[in-house]
Enzyme design. Structure first.
Site, PDB file in Angstrom:
ATOM      1  N   ASP A   1       0.843  -1.207   0.000  1.00 14.47           N
ATOM      2  CA  ASP A   1       0.000   0.000   0.000  1.00 14.47           C
ATOM      3  C   ASP A   1       0.874   1.252   0.000  1.00 14.47           C
ATOM      4  O   ASP A   1       0.366   2.377  -0.038  1.00 14.47           O
ATOM      5  CB  ASP A   1      -1.007  -0.011   1.152  1.00 14.47           C
ATOM      6  CG  ASP A   1      -0.351  -0.117   2.514  1.00 14.47           C
ATOM      7  OD1 ASP A   1       0.886  -0.200   2.585  1.00 14.47           O
ATOM      8  OD2 ASP A   1      -1.088  -0.121   3.523  1.00 14.47           O
ATOM      9  N   SER A   2       2.205   1.067  -0.014  1.00 19.85           N
ATOM     10  CA  SER A   2       3.128   2.188  -0.263  1.00 19.85           C
ATOM     11  C   SER A   2       2.888   2.759  -1.659  1.00 19.85           C
ATOM     12  O   SER A   2       3.378   3.838  -1.981  1.00 19.85           O
ATOM     13  CB  SER A   2       4.581   1.739  -0.097  1.00 19.85           C
ATOM     14  OG  SER A   2       4.824   0.553  -0.818  1.00 19.85           O
TER      15      SER A   2
ATOM     16  N   ASP B   1      -1.077  -6.045  -0.193  1.00 18.99           N
ATOM     17  CA  ASP B   1      -1.528  -5.442   1.062  1.00 18.99           C
ATOM     18  C   ASP B   1      -3.036  -5.239   1.061  1.00 18.99           C
ATOM     19  O   ASP B   1      -3.593  -4.693   0.091  1.00 18.99           O
ATOM     20  CB  ASP B   1      -0.891  -4.053   1.235  1.00 18.99           C
ATOM     21  CG  ASP B   1       0.389  -4.087   2.042  1.00 18.99           C
ATOM     22  OD1 ASP B   1       0.551  -5.016   2.860  1.00 18.99           O
ATOM     23  OD2 ASP B   1       1.227  -3.191   1.851  1.00 18.99           O
TER      24      ASP B   1
ATOM     25  N   LYS C   1      -1.376  -9.429   2.713  1.00 21.43           N
ATOM     26  CA  LYS C   1      -0.648  -9.004   3.914  1.00 21.43           C
ATOM     27  C   LYS C   1      -1.527  -8.043   4.716  1.00 21.43           C
ATOM     28  O   LYS C   1      -2.200  -7.193   4.139  1.00 21.43           O
ATOM     29  CB  LYS C   1       0.677  -8.323   3.541  1.00 21.43           C
ATOM     30  CG  LYS C   1       1.433  -7.743   4.736  1.00 21.43           C
ATOM     31  CD  LYS C   1       2.895  -7.444   4.440  1.00 21.43           C
ATOM     32  CE  LYS C   1       3.161  -6.126   3.777  1.00 21.43           C
ATOM     33  NZ  LYS C   1       2.718  -4.927   4.522  1.00 21.43           N
TER      34      LYS C   1
ATOM     35  N   GLU D   1      -1.608  -5.621   8.463  1.00 18.55           N
ATOM     36  CA  GLU D   1      -0.801  -5.021   9.525  1.00 18.55           C
ATOM     37  C   GLU D   1      -1.451  -5.245  10.883  1.00 18.55           C
ATOM     38  O   GLU D   1      -2.631  -4.951  11.064  1.00 18.55           O
ATOM     39  CB  GLU D   1      -0.653  -3.508   9.286  1.00 18.55           C
ATOM     40  CG  GLU D   1       0.159  -3.172   8.046  1.00 18.55           C
ATOM     41  CD  GLU D   1       0.372  -1.671   7.866  1.00 18.55           C
ATOM     42  OE1 GLU D   1      -0.016  -0.885   8.750  1.00 18.55           O
ATOM     43  OE2 GLU D   1       0.924  -1.289   6.822  1.00 18.55           O
TER      44      GLU D   1
ATOM     45  N   GLU E   1       8.975  -4.289  10.507  1.00 18.98           N
ATOM     46  CA  GLU E   1       9.419  -2.998   9.984  1.00 18.98           C
ATOM     47  C   GLU E   1       9.980  -2.111  11.087  1.00 18.98           C
ATOM     48  O   GLU E   1       9.344  -1.897  12.121  1.00 18.98           O
ATOM     49  CB  GLU E   1       8.240  -2.292   9.277  1.00 18.98           C
ATOM     50  CG  GLU E   1       8.629  -0.948   8.690  1.00 18.98           C
ATOM     51  CD  GLU E   1       7.621  -0.397   7.685  1.00 18.98           C
ATOM     52  OE1 GLU E   1       6.645  -1.102   7.333  1.00 18.98           O
ATOM     53  OE2 GLU E   1       7.809   0.748   7.244  1.00 18.98           O
TER      54      GLU E   1
HETATM   55  O1  KIV Z   1       3.573  -1.149   1.642  1.00 16.35           O
HETATM   56  C1  KIV Z   1       4.759  -1.511   1.697  1.00 16.35           C
HETATM   57  O2  KIV Z   1       5.587  -1.166   0.841  1.00 16.35           O
HETATM   58  C2  KIV Z   1       5.183  -2.338   2.819  1.00 16.35           C
HETATM   59  C3  KIV Z   1       6.641  -2.613   2.974  1.00 16.35           C
HETATM   60  C4  KIV Z   1       7.335  -1.422   3.504  1.00 16.35           C
HETATM   61  C5  KIV Z   1       6.903  -3.807   3.802  1.00 16.35           C
HETATM   62  O3  KIV Z   1       4.374  -2.748   3.587  1.00 16.35           O
END
Ligand code: KIV
Length: 272
Positions: free
Chosen positions: A52-53, A91, A121, A123, A190
């Protein structure tokens, strides 16, 4: 039997587990679009994370919170079309799994069905365990994410190193054990102290992938725009830059503009 024929051996969650057992480090990078994912996959990375980055590096938001499920599915399906070998993990974006486990499952199912991704994934630890259990019970592989969890940035207040104090460190270890017991296939850690990350990797049997978590874990992940130096203003200590693409790309754009303005481009060979 698969209708797709390829000689390439795909990375699966089982392959990753074997890698941990054999002490073979796991490489993971983010990817958000077809062209970049094709290059990353052909280089031989083990996992591509549609993170989600994307909210930051693709859409220009300050945090990861605004990205939507539809947008994540768009990025994930672009990546999936490019990838032949890597495991593709996506994510679940903020607000699509924290509310209740039923909503979490339907979000995960949408990602798997509409993008063709291989895993999701999420969190968090104990507070989202019910959601994780429900997704896992539908046969969807889940990767956990502990330590600095950017979707909770407004709770933390800053992006500083997490779990430096004993209480938070102990909770993180307990959460890692819970994720393993639930059946997660891997955990991302992280921005936490290296010795704590090493302890987690030695405590749980599933692979632990670090970002800013030192070298004692089972693999590493970086955001591709950061490691390529496209996001040149972002320089945390854990980041190793493998290129300075910001300058190289800017130079190429400047040269192109100059060539157009000076009527040098296109030349005779570059026209019909
Ligand atoms: O969204 C992302 O890029 C991440 C990584 C930093 C692990 O969750």
């Amino acid at each position: 039997m698969s209708i797709h024929s390829s000689n390439i051996k795909r990375v699966t969650t089982h392959v990753l587990q074997e890698m941990k057992t054999k002490d073979e480090k796991i490489s993971m990078l983010t990817g958000y679009d077809f062209s970049m994912a094709k290059i990353i996959d052909s280089a031989g990375v083990d996992i591509i994370l549609v993170g989600d980055s994307a909210s930051n590096v693709m859409a220009g938001h300050e945090t990861t919170l605004p990205i939507t499920l539809d947008q994540m599915i768009y990025h994930a399906s672009s990546v999936i079309r490019a990838v032949e070998r890597a495991l593709v993990v996506v994510d679940l974006p903020f607000g699509t799994y924290q509310g209740n486990s039923k909503e979490a499952l339907s979000s995960a199912i949408r990602i798997m069905k509409e993008s063709g991704a291989h895993a999701v994934k999420l969190e968090g630890g104990s507070e989202i365990l019910e959601s994780i259990n429900r997704i896992l019970s539908a046969g969807i592989p889940v990767m956990g994410h502990l330590g600095l969890t950017p979707q909770s940035i407004y709770k933390f207040g800053t992006y500083v190193v997490r779990a430096k104090e004993d209480e938070e460190a102990e909770k993180l270890i307990e959460d890692a054990k819970l994720l393993e017991e639930a059946g997660c296939f891997a955990i991302v850690l992280e921005k936490i102290p290296a010795n704590l990350a090493t302890r987690v990797a030695q405590t749980v049997k599933i692979p632990v992938i670090g970002i800013g978590a030192g070298n004692g874990v089972d693999g590493q992940v970086l955001v591709v725009h950061d490691m390529l130096g496209i996001t040149h203003e972002f320089s945390p200590r854990f980041l190793r830059r493998y290129h300075n693409l910001y300058s190289e790309m800017k130079g190429a754009f400047e040269t192109y503009i100059k060539d157009v303005k000076s009527k040098d481009f296109p030349n005779e060979k570059e026209q019909y």
